[in-house]
Design an enzyme around this catalytic site. Structure first.
Site, short mmCIF file in Angstrom:
data_model
loop_
_atom_site.label_atom_id
_atom_site.label_comp_id
_atom_site.label_asym_id
_atom_site.label_seq_id
_atom_site.Cartn_x
_atom_site.Cartn_y
_atom_site.Cartn_z
N CYS A 154 -16.19 -31.25 -3.48
CA CYS A 154 -14.53 -30.97 -3.41
C CYS A 154 -13.79 -32.07 -2.71
CB CYS A 154 -14.23 -29.41 -3.21
SG CYS A 154 -14.17 -29.02 -1.37
N CYS A 178 -13.59 -31.57 1.20
CA CYS A 178 -14.89 -32.03 1.91
C CYS A 178 -14.82 -33.62 1.92
CB CYS A 178 -15.91 -31.38 1.29
SG CYS A 178 -16.46 -29.60 1.61
N ASP A 181 -15.86 16.23 42.01
CA ASP A 181 -16.60 16.91 41.31
C ASP A 181 -15.95 17.90 40.73
OD1 ASP A 181 -18.74 15.87 42.47
OD2 ASP A 181 -18.98 17.20 44.32
#
Length: 531
Positions: free
Chosen positions: A21, A24, A348
Site C-alpha cells: 500500500c 507502507c 480487629d
C-alpha cells in the site's frame, strides 16, 4: 510527493509491484512527514504511480500502452523472473502506468497490503473512525483527552522483516543501505493518520499522558500461522506464560527475528511476502479510564464489624465490613468496575476506631465518572454517613496516586493511641497500677501472635510503648491509655499470649490479666488534609 527523492523511485516501483500500500511505501522510504500519510489512499496511489511513470518516460521515449509493464524488481535470493512470477507474487501486476491511470485508480478495488494487511488502508478511513467514536461515546465515560493503544497481529513483524530484506537488497544495488530502525513504525504511522480524525470526532485532543485509553485489537486469521516457523528456528524465544493465550506474542516474534539468520529466514518465508486475500479484522474496540483515588478518615463504632470482608473457607462470617460500607457508595457514584481498599493499619473486628479516625484510600478501577466538585464530594460523604450507624467518614476527597504513598510513609515510626479495658484475676488497688504511669519507652519483644500466625510469618518484632496512663475502675478492672509504636499488638501486650510477648501487663502486675475492650483513639498520620 516532494518528500521522495530520486533514490526512492526503484523502491517505490519494487513495492508497488509486490502489492504494498502507498503508506507502507512511504514508511519504507523513511518519510517522516505526518501530513503526507493523511492524504487519501487513492491520491497517494496516483502520486506514487506518477512518480514511477515520470522516471520511465525519461528513460524511454516510447509511450507504454501495455497493461503489464516489464518487471524491474530484484528479489532477494532469486534471479530475475518474468511476468508469470510477478503475477503470482505481486498484487498490483495490472497497475496501469498510462494515460488512463486516473480512471484505473478510481475503479480498481483496494487490495489488502502485503505488509500491513490493511491496517493503513481501510482502518484509516472515515467510516472506521466513526465506528470507533460511536463505540467510545456509547460507553458513557467522562474524559478530556485520550490516548490510543493499538495491538497488531505478530505476523505483521514477520512480513515487515521480509519486505525489509527485499528493499535492503535493492538499495544495496544502488550503493545505499537501509537500517531496519529507519523504517517508520507501523503503529506510529497509523497514529499519525488516525489521531486527528479521532480528535475531531470526539472533540478532545490526543495526549500520550491521558488516563483515558481507547484500545484497538487487530487480528488476521488467514496468516496466523506465519510466525510458527520461528518457534523451530528460535525455540528459546517462545516460552509459555501464564497470562498469554499464545507463545507467539509480538515481543517474542521480534526477538526471534533479531536472532534468526537471513538465509534461514528466507528458507521458510517468501520474500516479498505473498499477497493476502483478506484485510485484518478489528477484534476489539474498548475504553478504559485510569483509576481515580478517594481518601478520607473513618470511624468505626461497632464491635462486630471487620475492616475487610470476613470470609473463611468460602463462607462469609459477617454480613458487611468497613471496606464495603464505604466503597459501595463510591463505586456506584463513580460508576467504577471495581475497587481496592487500603488504610493506615487495621483494627480487629471487635475494636472500635474513635477520635479523628483512621486514614483510608480507595482506588476506583475504570471509573466512568471522574469529575466531582468539592460540594459533590461533601454530599457523597453525607450519603455514606447516612447509610449506617456502624461507621462515619470525614475529610472525603479526591487525591493522586502519589499522595497515597504518604499514608504508608513511616509505617514503623508513626504512633497510635489506644484505650484498653483490662481485667485482673487478683484484686487490685489504685496504688497497684499507679507505677504504670511512670513507665516510658518500654521495649517489647513480640513473637507473631498465635491468632495471626496463619497469615503472618513467624518472627520476633521489637515494639515500643511510649507512655501509659492508668484509670482505676474497681478491684478487678482498670482502663489503660497507651501511646505506642505502630504495629504493636495491644491485646498480646495485655495478656502476654502465653509468654510470646515480653514484658506484658500480666508480668508487670504479677497476676493474670486479660483485655475486655479495646479502642483506637488516634492514628497519628497527618493525612489526608483536614477539610
Amino acid at each position: 510527493m516532494s518528500s521522495l527523492t530520486e533514490k526512492d523511485r526503484p523502491i517505490v516501483q519494487l513495492l508497488l509491484n509486490t502489492g504494498t500500500c502507498p503508506r507502507c511505501i512511504l514508511r519504507f522510504c523513511c518519510v517522516g512527514s505526518q501530513t503526507l500519510y493523511r492524504h487519501p489512499h487513492k491520491e497517494l496511489v496516483k502520486d506514487l504511480k506518477e512518480l514511477v511513470r515520470n522516471k520511465q518516460e525519461k528513460e524511454d521515449t516510447v509511450c507504454f500502452d501495455i497493461v503489464d509493464p516489464p518487471c524491474k524488481r530484484s528479489r532477494l535470493g532469486c534471479t530475475e523472473e518474468g511476468p508469470d512470477d510477478l503475477k503470482h507474487n505481486g498484487v498490483l501486476q495490472q497497475s496501469p502506468l498510462v494515460n488512463d491511470e486516473d480512471t484505473a485508480v478510481e475503479n480498481c478495488p483496494v487490495k489488502p497490503c502485503s505488509i500491513c494487511l490493511g491496517i493503513l488502508q481501510e482502518f484509516c478511513e472515515a467510516d472506521f473512525v466513526k465506528k470507533v467514536c460511536q463505540k467510545v461515546l456509547s460507553a458513557d465515560y467522562q474524559f478530556t483527552s485520550f490516548v490510543l493503544s493499538v495491538s497488531l497481529p505478530p505476523q505483521l513483524s514477520v512480513r515487515e522483516h521480509a519486505a525489509w530484506l527485499l528493499v535492503k537488497q535493492e538499495m544495496g544495488k544502488l550503493g545505499l543501505s537501509l537500517a531496519k530502525d529507519d523504517i517508520v513504525q507501523l503503529k506510529e504511522a497509523y497514529k499519525w493518520i488516525i489521531h486527528p480524525q479521532l480528535s475531531e470526532e470526539l472533540g478532545v485532543p490526543a495526549d500520550g499522558k491521558s488516563l483515558f485509553e481507547v484500545s484497538m485489537v487487530f487480528a488476521h486469521p488467514e496468516t496466523d500461522k506465519e510466525c510458527h516457523f520461528l518457534a523451530t528456528a528460535c525455540p528459546d524465544c517462545f516460552k509459555p506464560a501464564k497470562n498469554k493465550q499464545s507463545v507467539f506474542t509480538r515481543m517474542a516474534v521480534i526477538k526471534a527475528l533479531e536472532k534468526i539468520k537471513e538465509e534461514d529466514f528466507l528458507l521458510h518465508f517468501p520474500c516479498p511476502p505473498s499477497p493476502p486475500e483478506n484485510l485484518c479484522v478489528a477484534l476489539e474496540i474498548q475504553c478504559n479510564n485510569g483509576a481515580v483515588f478517594v481518601a478520607g478518615r473513618y470511624n468505626k463504632y461497632s464491635r462486630n464489624l471487620p475492616q475487610t470482608p470476613w470470609i473463611i473457607d468460602g463462607e462469609r462470617k459477617l454480613e458487611s465490613s468497613v471496606e464495603e460500607l464505604i466503597s459501595e457508595h463510591l463505586v456506584a457514584e463513580f460508576k467504577a468496575d471495581s475497587f481496592n481498599f487500603s488504610s493506615s493499619g487495621r483494627e480487629d473486628v471487635d475494636v472500635r476506631t474513635l477520635g479523628s479516625g483512621r486514614p483510608f484510600a480507595v482506588e476506583l478501577v475504570n471509573p466512568h465518572r471522574i469529575h466531582f466538585t468539592a460540594e459533590e464530594m461533601k454530599g457523597l460523604q453525607q450519603t455514606i454517613n447516612n447509610s449506617s450507624d456502624k461507621i462515619q467518614v470525614r475529610d472525603l476527597q479526591l487525591v493522586t496516586r502519589e499522595a497515597i504513598g504518604r499514608m504508608k510513609e513511616g509505617e514503623e515510626e508513626k504512633t497510635k493511641t489506644y484505650s484498653a479495658l483490662i481485667w485482673t484475676d487478683k484484686a487490685i488497688q489504685r496504688e497497684d497500677i499507679a507505677f504504670l504511669d511512670d513507665i516510658q519507652e518500654l521495649k517489647l519483644d513480640q513473637k507473631t501472635p498465635l491468632r495471626v500466625l496463619h497469615r503472618r510469618p513467624l518472627a520476633v518484632r521489637c515494639r515500643i510503648i511510649h507512655t501509659m496512663k492508668s484509670e482505676y475502675i474497681d478491684e478487678h478492672h482498670f482502663r489503660l491509655h497507651l501511646k505506642t509504636q505502630a504495629g504493636t499488638y495491644i491485646k498480646e501486650f495485655v495478656h502476654g499470649d502465653f509468654g510470646r510477648t515480653k514484658p506484658n501487663i500480666g508480668s508487670l502486675l504479677n497476676r493474670t490479666a486479660d483485655i475486655l475492650e479495646l479502642d483506637v483513639e488516634s492514628v497519628d498520620v497527618d493525612w489526608p488534609p483536614a477539610l
